[in-house]
Design a protein around this motif. Sequence first.
Motif, PDB file in Angstrom:
ATOM      1  N   PHE A  99      -7.352  47.823  -8.126  1.00 48.89           N
ATOM      2  CA  PHE A  99      -7.336  47.028  -9.353  1.00 48.89           C
ATOM      3  C   PHE A  99      -6.932  47.942 -10.506  1.00 48.89           C
ATOM      4  CE2 PHE A  99      -9.463  43.356  -7.608  1.00 48.89           C
ATOM      5  CZ  PHE A  99     -10.164  43.879  -6.535  1.00 48.89           C
ATOM      6  N   ALA A 101      -5.249  37.433  -8.013  1.00 46.87           N
ATOM      7  CA  ALA A 101      -6.707  37.569  -8.064  1.00 46.87           C
ATOM      8  C   ALA A 101      -7.356  36.697  -6.992  1.00 46.87           C
ATOM      9  CB  ALA A 101      -7.223  37.201  -9.446  1.00 46.87           C
ATOM     10  N   ALA A 160      -7.234  38.467  -3.668  1.00 50.18           N
ATOM     11  CA  ALA A 160      -8.240  39.523  -3.570  1.00 50.18           C
ATOM     12  C   ALA A 160      -9.617  38.937  -3.280  1.00 50.18           C
ATOM     13  CB  ALA A 160      -8.268  40.353  -4.852  1.00 50.18           C
ATOM     14  N   VAL A 163      -3.577  43.503  -9.221  1.00 48.12           N
ATOM     15  CA  VAL A 163      -4.210  43.766  -7.933  1.00 48.12           C
ATOM     16  C   VAL A 163      -3.125  44.117  -6.930  1.00 48.12           C
ATOM     17  CG1 VAL A 163      -5.787  42.872  -6.179  1.00 48.12           C
ATOM     18  CG2 VAL A 163      -5.942  42.003  -8.522  1.00 48.12           C
TER      19      VAL A 163
END
Length: 97
Positions: free
Chosen positions: A60, A84, A87, A69
């Motif tokens: 990150f 995001a 992730a 990311v």
Amino acid sequence: MKTWAWRPAATATKPHKECEIPINSDNLLPKSPPPEIARAIAAASHAYEELSATGQQIHFDDSEGAVAVELQDLKGNPLSTLSASDALQIADGEDLK
């Protein structure tokens, strides 16, 4: 510039001073996290172990004002950019769709 990588506890570095939370008698912290948080932590830990076993890690970076990311190899070489939600999906132990 702030950057951080998801690493196992054995290789994790000490958090930055501004990230440390002093614990004193005024802080009323439970002895353990709520069950749903404990399950999420366990799932993220398991996902990390599986990802690490394939030679990959999630990195990150918020140096540009927004969180970026990346999926990286264990030497920090970028393999791909993740959203995001990707992730979080990995942290939940799910395969990317």
